[in-house]
Write a protein that holds these residues in place. Structure first.
Motif, PDB file in Angstrom:
ATOM      1  N   LEU A  53       0.831  -1.202   0.000  1.00  0.00           N
ATOM      2  CA  LEU A  53       0.000   0.000   0.000  1.00  0.00           C
ATOM      3  C   LEU A  53       0.871   1.260   0.000  1.00  0.00           C
ATOM      4  CD1 LEU A  53      -2.859   1.053  -0.093  1.00  0.00           C
ATOM      5  CD2 LEU A  53      -3.027   0.797   2.364  1.00  0.00           C
ATOM      6  N   LYS A  82      -3.536   4.025   5.688  1.00  0.00           N
ATOM      7  CA  LYS A  82      -2.917   2.979   6.506  1.00  0.00           C
ATOM      8  C   LYS A  82      -3.345   3.057   7.974  1.00  0.00           C
ATOM      9  CE  LYS A  82       1.158   2.455   3.566  1.00  0.00           C
ATOM     10  NZ  LYS A  82       2.583   2.766   3.357  1.00  0.00           N
ATOM     11  N   LEU A  88      -8.254  -0.391   5.342  1.00  0.00           N
ATOM     12  CA  LEU A  88      -7.169  -1.348   5.090  1.00  0.00           C
ATOM     13  C   LEU A  88      -7.719  -2.715   4.712  1.00  0.00           C
ATOM     14  CD1 LEU A  88      -4.404  -0.759   7.798  1.00  0.00           C
ATOM     15  CD2 LEU A  88      -4.213  -0.459   5.327  1.00  0.00           C
TER      16      LEU A  88
END
Length: 240
Positions: A53, A82, A88
């Motif tokens: 990510l 995050k 997430l």
């Protein structure tokens, strides 16, 4: 020979004593798998620039076998995303779907920019609201658009068997038919599930709009659960 990629890091896998294999979706070559040599050693500086990510410029040396990462410059750390557990979970689920349906080493700029737009929009939502329904509807919008880009779009305007325009009645989704069946045609079909009229409307909106516009959508949990069920059925049919 060295190559430079603009990429979004999807995942990592430990191999050997100190190495990792990274799966990265790149602008230039689609999905690639490359080796991070020694990145698990305590003093390895490269590891911090290769977390999943993360958007980064990735430098890869290619010879025989798998390419090796020689450098990485983070362009967007997506810090807000995050820090949001709900987002997430959605993002990594979406990454998993992308990895299953997209082949390696096939340039696809449309999918790259679709994924990038999804991550940027998801981060905006995660910063502004704790509403999980908004995060879920954005994820579903991305997944339906991703499937369409990958060639798995299905009919949502008319019955896939009789061709008649869908009415506001009890309709059904058939993964095998790649579309929606009207109540009459569904009687003789197996492997179908009910698709709510609101779900049909949402899918139409997903396919006709940019990801950034989907952040404005609101949905209740019933709508989302039905859309998730349709997505689950379709994905199981695609990857079986």
């Amino acid at each position: 020979m060295d190559f430079k990629y603009s990429g979004i890091i999807l995942n990592k896998k430990d191999v050997g004593e100190a190495d990792r294999i990274y799966t990265i979706f790149t602008l230039e070559a689609g999905k690639i798998r490359v080796l991070g040599k020694g990145v698990r050693r305590p003093n390895a500086k490269l590891a911090g620039h290769l977390e999943p990510l993360t958007c980064a410029e990735i430098f890869v040396a290619k010879g025989k076998g798998m390419g090796k990462i020689t450098g990485s410059i983070v362009t967007d750390n997506l810090v807000g995303l995050k820090a949001d557990l709900d987002s997430l979970s959605n993002i990594f689920y979406s990454f998993g779907i992308l990895e299953k349906i997209i082949s390696e080493q096939e340039e696809d700029r449309e999918v790259f920019y679709l994924l990038l737009e999804y991550l940027q929009s998801a981060e905006k939502i995660s910063v502004k609201t704790a509403d999980k329904c908004k995060k879920d509807i954005l994820m579903l919008g991305f997944l339906f658009k991703l499937l369409a880009e990958a060639g798995y779009c299905f009919e949502v305007e008319k019955c896939v068997l009789c061709g008649k325009k869908l009415k506001l009645e009890k309709n059904y989704f058939s993964a095998a038919r790649s579309g929606i069946l009207c109540g009459s045609c569904a009687k003789e079909e197996g492997g179908k599930i009910v698709i709510e009229n609101e779900s049909i409307k949402f899918i139409r909106i997903f396919l006709k709009n940019k990801i950034e516009n989907l952040v404005k959508l609101s949905a209740n949990r019933k709508n989302i659960n039905n859309l998730k069920m349709v997505m689950k059925e379709f994905l199981e049919w695609i990857v079986k």
